[in-house]
Design a protein around this motif. Structure first.
Motif, mmCIF file in Angstrom:
data_model
loop_
_atom_site.group_PDB
_atom_site.id
_atom_site.type_symbol
_atom_site.label_atom_id
_atom_site.label_comp_id
_atom_site.label_asym_id
_atom_site.label_seq_id
_atom_site.Cartn_x
_atom_site.Cartn_y
_atom_site.Cartn_z
ATOM 1 N N GLU A 4 0.827 -1.202 0.000
ATOM 2 C CA GLU A 4 0.000 0.000 0.000
ATOM 3 C C GLU A 4 0.863 1.255 0.000
ATOM 4 N N LEU A 5 1.941 1.228 0.786
ATOM 5 C CA LEU A 5 2.833 2.386 0.839
ATOM 6 C C LEU A 5 3.537 2.607 -0.496
ATOM 7 N N PHE A 6 3.922 1.509 -1.179
ATOM 8 C CA PHE A 6 4.529 1.621 -2.505
ATOM 9 C C PHE A 6 3.564 2.274 -3.484
ATOM 10 N N GLU A 7 2.315 1.829 -3.463
ATOM 11 C CA GLU A 7 1.315 2.356 -4.392
ATOM 12 C C GLU A 7 1.076 3.842 -4.178
ATOM 13 N N GLN A 8 1.151 4.275 -2.941
ATOM 14 C CA GLN A 8 0.913 5.682 -2.622
ATOM 15 C C GLN A 8 2.165 6.542 -2.764
ATOM 16 N N GLY A 9 3.264 5.932 -3.112
ATOM 17 C CA GLY A 9 4.502 6.687 -3.277
ATOM 18 C C GLY A 9 5.152 7.087 -1.978
ATOM 19 N N LEU A 10 4.734 6.456 -0.870
ATOM 20 C CA LEU A 10 5.300 6.781 0.434
ATOM 21 C C LEU A 10 6.499 5.912 0.769
ATOM 22 N N LEU A 11 6.693 4.861 0.018
ATOM 23 C CA LEU A 11 7.812 3.955 0.243
ATOM 24 C C LEU A 11 8.499 3.716 -1.090
ATOM 25 N N ARG A 12 9.804 3.924 -1.127
ATOM 26 C CA ARG A 12 10.559 3.763 -2.366
ATOM 27 C C ARG A 12 11.707 2.784 -2.160
ATOM 28 N N PHE A 13 11.974 2.010 -3.183
ATOM 29 C CA PHE A 13 13.075 1.050 -3.153
ATOM 30 C C PHE A 13 14.292 1.670 -3.815
ATOM 31 N N HIS A 14 15.428 1.544 -3.165
ATOM 32 C CA HIS A 14 16.664 2.090 -3.729
ATOM 33 C C HIS A 14 17.744 1.021 -3.722
ATOM 34 N N CYS A 15 18.310 0.758 -4.877
ATOM 35 C CA CYS A 15 19.418 -0.190 -5.007
ATOM 36 C C CYS A 15 20.622 0.563 -5.557
ATOM 37 N N PRO A 16 21.620 0.873 -4.721
ATOM 38 C CA PRO A 16 22.748 1.707 -5.174
ATOM 39 C C PRO A 16 23.657 1.016 -6.169
ATOM 40 N N ALA A 17 23.693 -0.329 -6.147
ATOM 41 C CA ALA A 17 24.610 -1.057 -7.032
ATOM 42 C C ALA A 17 23.933 -2.327 -7.549
ATOM 43 N N PRO A 18 23.025 -2.188 -8.519
ATOM 44 C CA PRO A 18 22.325 -3.365 -9.047
ATOM 45 C C PRO A 18 23.298 -4.360 -9.673
ATOM 46 N N LEU A 19 22.994 -5.645 -9.531
ATOM 47 C CA LEU A 19 23.852 -6.681 -10.112
ATOM 48 C C LEU A 19 23.690 -6.778 -11.622
ATOM 49 N N LEU A 147 28.452 -2.480 8.271
ATOM 50 C CA LEU A 147 28.310 -1.052 8.043
ATOM 51 C C LEU A 147 29.278 -0.577 6.959
ATOM 52 N N LYS A 148 30.495 -1.095 7.008
ATOM 53 C CA LYS A 148 31.474 -0.737 5.982
ATOM 54 C C LYS A 148 31.005 -1.209 4.614
ATOM 55 N N ALA A 149 30.399 -2.393 4.570
ATOM 56 C CA ALA A 149 29.888 -2.917 3.307
ATOM 57 C C ALA A 149 28.781 -2.021 2.756
ATOM 58 N N TRP A 150 27.873 -1.579 3.621
ATOM 59 C CA TRP A 150 26.807 -0.680 3.171
ATOM 60 C C TRP A 150 27.375 0.642 2.676
ATOM 61 N N ARG A 151 28.363 1.178 3.369
ATOM 62 C CA ARG A 151 28.969 2.436 2.933
ATOM 63 C C ARG A 151 29.619 2.273 1.564
ATOM 64 N N ASN A 152 30.263 1.137 1.349
ATOM 65 C CA ASN A 152 30.892 0.904 0.046
ATOM 66 C C ASN A 152 29.847 0.799 -1.062
ATOM 67 N N LEU A 153 28.725 0.138 -0.774
ATOM 68 C CA LEU A 153 27.662 0.051 -1.778
ATOM 69 C C LEU A 153 27.140 1.441 -2.139
ATOM 70 N N LEU A 154 26.959 2.294 -1.128
ATOM 71 C CA LEU A 154 26.444 3.635 -1.379
ATOM 72 C C LEU A 154 27.472 4.515 -2.079
ATOM 73 N N THR A 155 28.732 4.380 -1.683
ATOM 74 C CA THR A 155 29.776 5.237 -2.236
ATOM 75 C C THR A 155 30.154 4.853 -3.651
ATOM 76 N N PHE A 156 30.287 3.538 -3.903
ATOM 77 C CA PHE A 156 30.767 3.080 -5.209
ATOM 78 C C PHE A 156 29.643 2.594 -6.118
ATOM 79 N N GLY A 157 28.399 2.699 -5.660
ATOM 80 C CA GLY A 157 27.277 2.276 -6.478
ATOM 81 C C GLY A 157 27.038 3.219 -7.642
ATOM 82 N N GLN A 158 26.106 2.835 -8.496
ATOM 83 C CA GLN A 158 25.827 3.614 -9.699
ATOM 84 C C GLN A 158 24.947 4.827 -9.418
ATOM 85 N N THR A 159 24.101 4.734 -8.400
ATOM 86 C CA THR A 159 23.197 5.837 -8.092
ATOM 87 C C THR A 159 23.257 6.160 -6.607
#
Length: 277
Positions: A4-19, A147-159
């Motif tokens: 329901e939250l996705f449909e209303q635009g209140l929840l968004r999925f973010h993938c910084p480094a898609p496979l 935490l370091k792994a998440w930071r690397n995904l965010l820093t070196f990801g595509q978006t």
């Protein structure tokens, strides 16, 4: 609720480094790790907590053996790809280890309950249940790695994520993240929020509350009418039905969570969401 939250635009999925094209290959690797854990002892999160260089080499070597040179062609691209693959492996291995540990805890708990029931007639009113101990040093080391792994995904990801605000309900994770950022911080905002979603139309209640709180929200975070906020909160989300939690936001002038296109660090807001004290 999530749908329901996705449909209303209140929840968004973010993938910084898609496979991308390597998704099936990665899933195949994870399946093989779960089926043959002994062959991947070098990738154990418990072992990664030792010498960082050796552990990094072990992970990267294992990845390269599995992907057979399919990731990255240029030197920079290859280094970036290796970092991303390492981050993905650490996070997935962390999930696997957590599930295994939870299964063990549940099994021990069931055994303890059976023992207590068995001896209850012999030892009246004596609690035979022993608390399950956790290795805090191992848990802390594992959390730092994740935490370091998440930071690397965010820093070196595509978006980059659309927001530079990161919120966690885990106090240990918050402390480790703020410690790792090695930055100056200042309190931005602290306010009460509903702790649980009670029965009813969530979307309608949220819209009604936002409308009623428009004058308060428009000035955030430069000013905050705390008393007016708490009154509105009680009117729309009574504490007897929804409970309360506390959100504290802190601005950090430098963080490794994300960078702009020029590579400069813009800082971020990191929040901790906890039960009301």
């Amino acid at each position: 609720m999530a749908g329901e939250l996705f449909e209303q635009g209140l929840l968004r999925f973010h993938c910084p480094a898609p496979l991308g094209a390597d998704r099936e290959l990665f899933l195949s690797m994870i399946k093989e790790m779960q089926q043959r854990p002994g062959d991947y002892a070098a990738l154990s999160l418990a072992g990664i907590g030792g010498k960082e260089a050796e552990s990094k080499d072990a992970i990267i070597s294992a990845v390269r053996r599995q992907i057979a040179g399919k990731v990255g062609t240029e030197a920079d691209d290859k280094e970036r790809a290796d970092i991303l693959w390492q981050a993905r492996l650490v996070l997935k291995l962390g999930e696997i280890v957590e599930r295994q540990e939870e299964d063990i805890r549940q099994s021990l708990h069931r055994i303890s309950l059976r023992e207590k029931s068995l001896f209850q007639t012999l030892r009246d009113d004596q609690d035979l249940t022993s608390p399950l101990e956790s290795n805090s040093a191992t848990d802390s080391s594992r959390m730092r790695l994740r935490l370091k792994a998440w930071r690397n995904l965010l820093t070196f990801g595509q978006t980059l994520p659309a927001s530079s605000i990161f919120v966690t309900a885990d106090r240990d994770a918050f402390d480790l993240l703020t410690e790792a950022s090695n930055a100056k911080s200042e309190s931005v905002l602290e306010l009460l929020l509903p702790a649980v979603v009670a029965n009813g139309d969530f979307s309608a209640k949220r819209a009604a509350f936002r409308t009623a709180a428009t004058d308060i929200l428009v000035d955030l975070p430069s000013s905050f009418a705390r008393n007016a906020w708490n009154i509105l909160l009680e009117q729309h989300y009574p504490i007897a039905e929804h409970g309360r939690c506390r959100l504290a936001l802190h601005f950090f002038d430098r963080t490794v969570c994300q960078q702009d296109s020029a590579g400069s660090d813009k800082g971020a807001v990191i929040g901790i969401l906890e039960p009301q004290p």
